[in-house]
Each structure stands twice: as structure tokens, then as C-alpha cells.
Design a protein around this motif. Structure first.
Motif, PDB file in Angstrom:
ATOM      1  N   LYS A  34       0.847  -1.202   0.000  1.00  0.00           N
ATOM      2  CA  LYS A  34       0.000   0.000   0.000  1.00  0.00           C
ATOM      3  C   LYS A  34       0.879   1.247   0.000  1.00  0.00           C
ATOM      4  CE  LYS A  34      -4.023  -2.176   2.024  1.00  0.00           C
ATOM      5  NZ  LYS A  34      -5.408  -1.750   2.083  1.00  0.00           N
ATOM      6  N   LEU A  35       0.951   1.874  -1.147  1.00  0.00           N
ATOM      7  CA  LEU A  35       1.740   3.102  -1.308  1.00  0.00           C
ATOM      8  C   LEU A  35       0.921   4.273  -0.794  1.00  0.00           C
ATOM      9  CD1 LEU A  35       3.982   4.959  -2.403  1.00  0.00           C
ATOM     10  CD2 LEU A  35       2.972   4.684  -4.684  1.00  0.00           C
ATOM     11  N   LEU A  36       1.501   5.007   0.148  1.00  0.00           N
ATOM     12  CA  LEU A  36       0.805   6.157   0.730  1.00  0.00           C
ATOM     13  C   LEU A  36       1.550   7.455   0.407  1.00  0.00           C
ATOM     14  CD1 LEU A  36      -0.087   4.774   4.291  1.00  0.00           C
ATOM     15  CD2 LEU A  36      -1.433   4.662   2.183  1.00  0.00           C
ATOM     16  N   SER A  37       0.814   8.544   0.416  1.00  0.00           N
ATOM     17  CA  SER A  37       1.404   9.848   0.141  1.00  0.00           C
ATOM     18  C   SER A  37       1.663  10.590   1.441  1.00  0.00           C
ATOM     19  CB  SER A  37       0.454  10.668  -0.735  1.00  0.00           C
ATOM     20  OG  SER A  37       0.772  12.047  -0.639  1.00  0.00           O
ATOM     21  N   PHE A  38       2.935  10.908   1.697  1.00  0.00           N
ATOM     22  CA  PHE A  38       3.272  11.727   2.867  1.00  0.00           C
ATOM     23  C   PHE A  38       2.636  13.114   2.722  1.00  0.00           C
ATOM     24  CE2 PHE A  38       6.032   8.985   5.109  1.00  0.00           C
ATOM     25  CZ  PHE A  38       6.916   8.363   4.239  1.00  0.00           C
ATOM     26  N   GLU A  39       2.717  13.647   1.496  1.00  0.00           N
ATOM     27  CA  GLU A  39       2.190  14.993   1.257  1.00  0.00           C
ATOM     28  C   GLU A  39       0.713  15.114   1.600  1.00  0.00           C
ATOM     29  OE1 GLU A  39       5.447  16.054  -2.126  1.00  0.00           O
ATOM     30  OE2 GLU A  39       3.436  15.443  -2.741  1.00  0.00           O
ATOM     31  N   LYS A  40      -0.042  14.073   1.279  1.00  0.00           N
ATOM     32  CA  LYS A  40      -1.479  14.100   1.587  1.00  0.00           C
ATOM     33  C   LYS A  40      -1.751  13.653   3.027  1.00  0.00           C
ATOM     34  CE  LYS A  40      -2.840  13.009  -3.186  1.00  0.00           C
ATOM     35  NZ  LYS A  40      -3.323  11.897  -4.037  1.00  0.00           N
ATOM     36  N   GLY A  41      -0.676  13.362   3.788  1.00  0.00           N
ATOM     37  CA  GLY A  41      -0.860  12.973   5.184  1.00  0.00           C
ATOM     38  C   GLY A  41      -1.467  11.596   5.373  1.00  0.00           C
ATOM     39  N   GLU A  42      -1.334  10.749   4.351  1.00  0.00           N
ATOM     40  CA  GLU A  42      -1.979   9.431   4.424  1.00  0.00           C
ATOM     41  C   GLU A  42      -1.345   8.526   5.476  1.00  0.00           C
ATOM     42  OE1 GLU A  42      -1.884   8.138   0.311  1.00  0.00           O
ATOM     43  OE2 GLU A  42      -3.717   9.238  -0.171  1.00  0.00           O
ATOM     44  N   SER A  45      -3.475   8.473   8.494  1.00  0.00           N
ATOM     45  CA  SER A  45      -4.879   8.095   8.309  1.00  0.00           C
ATOM     46  C   SER A  45      -5.316   7.142   9.415  1.00  0.00           C
ATOM     47  CB  SER A  45      -5.039   7.395   6.959  1.00  0.00           C
ATOM     48  OG  SER A  45      -4.359   6.143   7.003  1.00  0.00           O
ATOM     49  N   PRO A  46      -6.627   7.070   9.666  1.00  0.00           N
ATOM     50  CA  PRO A  46      -7.130   6.119  10.672  1.00  0.00           C
ATOM     51  C   PRO A  46      -6.695   4.682  10.393  1.00  0.00           C
ATOM     52  CG  PRO A  46      -8.880   7.633  10.011  1.00  0.00           C
ATOM     53  CD  PRO A  46      -7.701   7.924   9.122  1.00  0.00           C
ATOM     54  N   GLU A  47      -6.624   4.306   9.110  1.00  0.00           N
ATOM     55  CA  GLU A  47      -6.238   2.935   8.765  1.00  0.00           C
ATOM     56  C   GLU A  47      -4.812   2.628   9.259  1.00  0.00           C
ATOM     57  OE1 GLU A  47      -6.430   2.121   4.556  1.00  0.00           O
ATOM     58  OE2 GLU A  47      -5.773   0.043   4.798  1.00  0.00           O
ATOM     59  N   VAL A  48      -3.920   3.595   9.095  1.00  0.00           N
ATOM     60  CA  VAL A  48      -2.540   3.385   9.541  1.00  0.00           C
ATOM     61  C   VAL A  48      -2.451   3.487  11.061  1.00  0.00           C
ATOM     62  CG1 VAL A  48      -0.163   4.248   9.450  1.00  0.00           C
ATOM     63  CG2 VAL A  48      -1.543   4.204   7.370  1.00  0.00           C
ATOM     64  N   LEU A  49      -3.105   4.508  11.622  1.00  0.00           N
ATOM     65  CA  LEU A  49      -3.034   4.726  13.080  1.00  0.00           C
ATOM     66  C   LEU A  49      -3.576   3.531  13.856  1.00  0.00           C
ATOM     67  CD1 LEU A  49      -4.013   8.509  13.279  1.00  0.00           C
ATOM     68  CD2 LEU A  49      -1.769   7.523  13.753  1.00  0.00           C
ATOM     69  N   ALA A  50      -4.518   2.816  13.242  1.00  0.00           N
ATOM     70  CA  ALA A  50      -5.077   1.630  13.907  1.00  0.00           C
ATOM     71  C   ALA A  50      -4.012   0.547  14.081  1.00  0.00           C
ATOM     72  CB  ALA A  50      -6.253   1.094  13.094  1.00  0.00           C
ATOM     73  N   ILE A  51      -3.045   0.528  13.189  1.00  0.00           N
ATOM     74  CA  ILE A  51      -1.972  -0.471  13.260  1.00  0.00           C
ATOM     75  C   ILE A  51      -0.723   0.126  13.903  1.00  0.00           C
ATOM     76  CG2 ILE A  51      -0.538  -2.064  11.895  1.00  0.00           C
ATOM     77  CD1 ILE A  51      -2.624  -1.607   9.595  1.00  0.00           C
ATOM     78  N   ARG A  54       1.967   5.598  16.027  1.00  0.00           N
ATOM     79  CA  ARG A  54       2.896   6.687  15.716  1.00  0.00           C
ATOM     80  C   ARG A  54       2.613   7.307  14.340  1.00  0.00           C
ATOM     81  NH1 ARG A  54       7.298   7.011  19.332  1.00  0.00           N
ATOM     82  NH2 ARG A  54       7.439   5.161  20.655  1.00  0.00           N
ATOM     83  N   GLY A  55       1.773   6.670  13.559  1.00  0.00           N
ATOM     84  CA  GLY A  55       1.465   7.212  12.232  1.00  0.00           C
ATOM     85  C   GLY A  55       2.716   7.377  11.389  1.00  0.00           C
ATOM     86  N   GLN A  56       3.545   6.336  11.358  1.00  0.00           N
ATOM     87  CA  GLN A  56       4.791   6.392  10.587  1.00  0.00           C
ATOM     88  C   GLN A  56       4.841   5.212   9.622  1.00  0.00           C
ATOM     89  OE1 GLN A  56       7.606   6.199  13.837  1.00  0.00           O
ATOM     90  NE2 GLN A  56       7.834   8.413  13.919  1.00  0.00           N
ATOM     91  N   LEU A  57       5.727   5.336   8.643  1.00  0.00           N
ATOM     92  CA  LEU A  57       5.936   4.245   7.707  1.00  0.00           C
ATOM     93  C   LEU A  57       7.402   3.799   7.791  1.00  0.00           C
ATOM     94  CD1 LEU A  57       4.039   5.821   4.662  1.00  0.00           C
ATOM     95  CD2 LEU A  57       3.141   4.290   6.416  1.00  0.00           C
ATOM     96  N   PRO A  58       7.724   2.539   7.607  1.00  0.00           N
ATOM     97  CA  PRO A  58       6.804   1.470   7.223  1.00  0.00           C
ATOM     98  C   PRO A  58       5.890   1.035   8.371  1.00  0.00           C
ATOM     99  CG  PRO A  58       8.959   0.536   7.705  1.00  0.00           C
ATOM    100  CD  PRO A  58       9.104   2.034   7.792  1.00  0.00           C
ATOM    101  N   THR A  59       4.708   0.660   7.995  1.00  0.00           N
ATOM    102  CA  THR A  59       3.791  -0.031   8.884  1.00  0.00           C
ATOM    103  C   THR A  59       3.595  -1.400   8.259  1.00  0.00           C
ATOM    104  OG1 THR A  59       2.736   1.904   9.881  1.00  0.00           O
ATOM    105  CG2 THR A  59       1.369  -0.066   9.614  1.00  0.00           C
ATOM    106  N   PHE A  60       3.764  -2.455   9.069  1.00  0.00           N
ATOM    107  CA  PHE A  60       3.951  -3.794   8.516  1.00  0.00           C
ATOM    108  C   PHE A  60       3.161  -4.820   9.316  1.00  0.00           C
ATOM    109  CE2 PHE A  60       6.550  -7.257   6.704  1.00  0.00           C
ATOM    110  CZ  PHE A  60       6.541  -8.208   7.703  1.00  0.00           C
ATOM    111  N   LYS A  61       2.484  -5.692   8.613  1.00  0.00           N
ATOM    112  CA  LYS A  61       1.764  -6.783   9.271  1.00  0.00           C
ATOM    113  C   LYS A  61       2.079  -8.094   8.571  1.00  0.00           C
ATOM    114  CE  LYS A  61      -2.409  -6.384  10.923  1.00  0.00           C
ATOM    115  NZ  LYS A  61      -3.870  -6.245  11.018  1.00  0.00           N
TER     116      LYS A  61
END
Lengths: 226, 226
Positions: A34-42, A45-51, A54-61
Motif C-alpha cells: 500500500k503506497l501512501l502519500s506523505f504529502e497528503k498525510g496518508e 490516516s485512521p487505517e494506519v493509526l489503527a496499526i 505513531r502514524g509512521q511508515l513502514p507499517t507492517f503486518k
């Protein structure tokens, strides 16, 4: 299985890129990406914050196992998929030690790049100064000289920890690549440049080259004088 | 063998302390060690610089293998001496992932403590300000709240990764101990305090308690308001 792996990532982010390289090297190409845009603040997003709170990438499962630290994800993947693909962590204690040394030591380089690249984001306007930014650039220059020294000792046909590509290269190459992308001089750091030229051709690196760098190959110049 | 391990360390330094804890847990108590004084600049002595050009501790040798990154050393020792002492890295992927996650994530705490503790050393006088220092303290408060949340979820009889003491505790306990040593409030962070009180009595922790903390048990107050 690759299909139970999910990686949220941002284009050009070294911590994300290193995980992608390891996934390629371990023959896990079928992972959900899942490619996310830093510029758009993705990344916030709630989807990332749920995992990843810290709302940072990489987020990995991996299934429902969560691992949002890039070194952690790399070490985990090498361990869990040890018998698959390329062996990225040697068994020999001496080689293992050098891989771990350089891998963890590279955090100095990554942080100092971030200190400069994110200066305006991290330092409130009333605390910023030319002198302050220059001090951080000087810190990066000192750090780069250390890595140029390591690259020189390695020789021009060598990877970070010796004759073979290891997790240390997966970790470090993206950091070196971003240095040159941001305008660091290849003439000033010829051994790092030689390492960059050697490793960039590797299939796992080519397969994961940041998409927006392909669209816009022009280098920046933020780091041209470091 | 323990006697071909050499550790240069500083009293109270979490990266050193965690290595000492792992050495104890792996039954490697016979290791050679040299306590260095930061105040006297002994970490920048020629003897240390010859092994660690960064002049930092821990500086670590196993025979002639050098490894100067604390989490790298912990991983190396656990791997090489896997069958000795306590197993600090479980085989189960889920447990392994949480250990790697929390161990690496704890760098956030270490960075933020260092930003405050080393403020005058790292920031030139003309760039310092009350607001600047307060910003760093606020960042540490936010970070500690996150870890207080993790500790609350763990429960009061639990280690970082679950029922058993693991590498994550070796890595993280010294940071928690330092935070309270510097005056953070146990009433404000009751779950971290419960974790601290649970783990501080473990033999490997007692055996490696910083000597100068024993001499002077009085807490500082640098972090009393974070």
C-alpha cells in the motif's frame, strides 16, 4: 506466505525501501503493498493509526503480527523466512557482527540526513537560524566522511559487510541513494558513489526503486554542499 | 568463552547496562570489563578510539570481533550463546515481533532523554532557549505517555513482551530506570513505575545496577515535570 504480509510505505523513504528490498530478496514478492502519500498525510490516516499509533511508515503486518520498526521487520523476515531466497544474515559470528554493527550504526547517518531534510518541519520558526541549519549540515558532513572511509576500506567490488549482499546493504543502500538524490557530490564521496553504482543494479533494488524518482529523475540540491 | 569478551562501559548508561544484563542472563559473568568515566572523557581515550572511532560506549569485543552498537551486541550474544542461560529471544514469530518492535521503538525514549540531558552540550549557547528546551521536554512527555499506555496494557505482573523476561526488558528497563533516576514522577506514570518495581529485583538487574547510583541514591530532578 507473501499474501498474508501487508506493507504500508512511502516512495523514497529509506526505512520503507529497506523492507521492500528484504521482501524481494526473500522471494516474498506477492505481498500486499500500500503506497501512501506523505504529502497528503496518508501516513496519519485512521487505517494506519489503527496499526501504528505513531502514524509512521513502514507499517507492517504479517497476518495479525504487527512490526512497525524497519530494522525489526528486516530481522524478522530474515529469521522467519530463513530458508527462502537469499541468506541476508550470515551464520559466521565475525560476519554477523559486522552486519549488525553497520546496520545499527547507519542510524547515525539516517538521523543526520533527517535533521537537515526536516529542519523546517521539526524546528519551530522562532528557533530556526542559518547557523543552526549549518551546524546540522556540518554534522552530516562529518558522518559522511566516516562512511566514505568505510566504503574505501571495503573496496569497489564489495558490499557493506564483505563479498555478499546482506541485510546491512538492504538497510544502508536506500540511505546512500537518498544522499545522492538530494544532491550530495559523487566527486566528493567517490567510494560511496562506487558502492551506489554497484548496488543500484541489483534486481531487488531495481524492482523497488522509488516510483516518484523514476517519474522525476532530477536530483535536488539540498545537500549539494555537505 | 566469557573471558575473551571485553566490555568498556559507563555507569548508568542504558546502552551499556543492557549489554551487561544480557551477559548476566547468558551466564557470561566472567567477561573482562572496564568502567570508564564520562566526566574524565575516558570514552574518548586512545584505547577506546582504537576499537571504536566514535568514542562511545558500549565498546565491545569478542576475541577480535568488534561490535559497538548495543542492540547489535544483545542480538549477537543471544544468537551465539543461544543454548546458555535464559532464552532472551523466543522462537515464536509473534513474540519475536513484539520484542523487536518494542526494543527498536525504545530508541525514541533514549533519543528524547538525550535531547534534554545533553541540551547544553549539543546546542550552542546562542541557539538555546527556554522554549527550545521545553519543546524537548514536551516531546518526552508525549513519548512517556505512549509507553505508560503500553505498560497499562501489559498489566502489572508482565514483562514487555509477555509472561517472560526477554531481550526487550534488557533493552528497555535501563531506560525506565534512568527516567525515574532523573526525577520523573512515579505517580504520574504508575504503570511504568509498576514495571520498574517488578524488574528491578531481577538478579541480572541487581548485579549490574549502576555503581554511582548505589553510592548516591538521590534522584535528580531534571525530568520531574515531564
Amino acid at each position: 506466505m507473501a499474501s498474508s504480509i501487508v506493507l504500508y510505505w512511502g516512495s523514497g523513504s529509506p526505512p520503507c525501501w529497506r523492507v521492500q528490498v528484504v521482501l524481494e530478496e526473500k522471494k516474498l514478492q506477492g505481498y500486499r503493498s500500500k503506497l501512501l502519500s506523505f504529502e497528503k498525510g496518508e501516513h496519519k490516516s485512521p487505517e494506519v493509526l489503527a496499526i501504528n499509533p505513531r502514524g509512521q511508515l513502514p507499517t507492517f503486518k504479517h497476518g495479525d503480527i504487527v512490526l512497525n520498526e524497519s530494522f525489526g521487520a528486516c530481522l524478522y523476515l530474515e529469521d522467519v523466512f530463513k530458508s527462502q531466497g537469499v541468506q541476508l544474515m550470515p551464520d559466521d559470528p565475525r560476519e554477523k557482527a559486522l552486519v549488525l554493527q553497520r546496520m545499527f550504526e547507519s542510524d547515525n547517518l539516517t538521523r543526520k540526513i533527517g535533521d537537515v531534510a526536516h529542519y523546517n518541519r521539526d524546528v519551530p520558526e522562532n528557533e530556526r537560524s542559518e547557523a543552526g541549519l549549518q551546524r546540522l549540515k556540518d554534522g552530516l558532513t562529518t558522518e559522511l566522511k566516516i562512511w566514505e572511509g568505510y566504503a574505501e576500506k571495503m573496496g569497489t567490488e564489495s558490499f557493506v559487510a564483505g563479498k555478499n549482499f546482506t541485510v546491512a546493504d538492504a538497510v544502508i543502500f536506500p540511505v546512500v541513494a537518498i544522499l545522492f538524490r538530494l544532491g550530495v557530490s559523487q566527486e566528493k564521496y567517490p567510494h560511496l558513489a562506487a558502492y551506489y553504482s554497484l548496488v543500484k543494479e541489483r534486481p531487488s533494488i531495481q524492482a523497488t526503486w522509488p516510483p516518484h524518482w523514476k517519474e522525476n529523475p532530477n536530483k535536488g540540491d539540498m545537500l549539494k554542499n555537505v | 568463552m566469557a573471558n575473551n569478551i571485553m566490555l568498556y562501559w559507563g555507569s548508568g548508561s542504558p546502552p551499556c547496562w543492557r549489554v551487561q544484563v544480557v551477559l548476566e542472563e547468558k551466564r557470561l559473568q566472567g567477561y573482562q570489563n572496564k568502567l570508564l568515566s564520562f566526566d574524565k572523557g575516558e570514552h574518548k581515550s586512545p584505547e577506546v578510539l582504537a576499537i571504536n572511532p566514535r568514542g562511545q560506549v558500549p565498546t565491545f569485543k569478542h576475541g577480535d570481533i568488534i561490535l559497538n552498537e548495543s542492540i547489535g551486541i544483545c542480538l549477537y550474544l543471544e544468537d551465539l550463546f543461544k543454548s546458555e542461560g535464559v532464552q532472551l529471544m523466543p522462537d515464536d514469530p509473534r513474540e519475536k515481533a513484539i520484542i523487536l518492535q518494542r526494543s527498536l521503538e525504545s530508541n525514541n525514549i533514549f533519543q528524547k532523554i538525550g535531547d534534554i540531558a545533553c541540551y547544553n552540550e549539543m546546542v550552542p549557547e546562542n541557539e538555546r532557549s527556554e522554549a527550545g528546551l521545553q519543546r524537548l521536554k514536551d516531546a518526552l512527555s508525549l513519548e512517556l505517555k505512549l509507553w505508560e499506555g503500553y505498560a497499562a496494557k501489559m498489566g502489572t505482573e508482565s514483562y514487555v513482551a509477555g509472561k517472560n523476561f526477554t531481550m526487550a526488558d534488557a533493552v528497555i528497563f535501563p531506560l525506565v530506570a534512568l527516567v525515574f533516576r532523573f526525577g520523573a514522577s512515579q505517580t504520574k506514570y504508575p504503570y511504568l513505575a509498576a514495571y520498574y518495581n517488578l524488574v528491578k529485583n531481577r538478579p541480572s538487574i541487581q548485579a549490574t545496577w549502576p555503581p554511582h547510583w548505589k553510592e548516591n541514591p538521590n534522584k535528580g530532578d531534571m525530568l520531574k515535570n515531564v
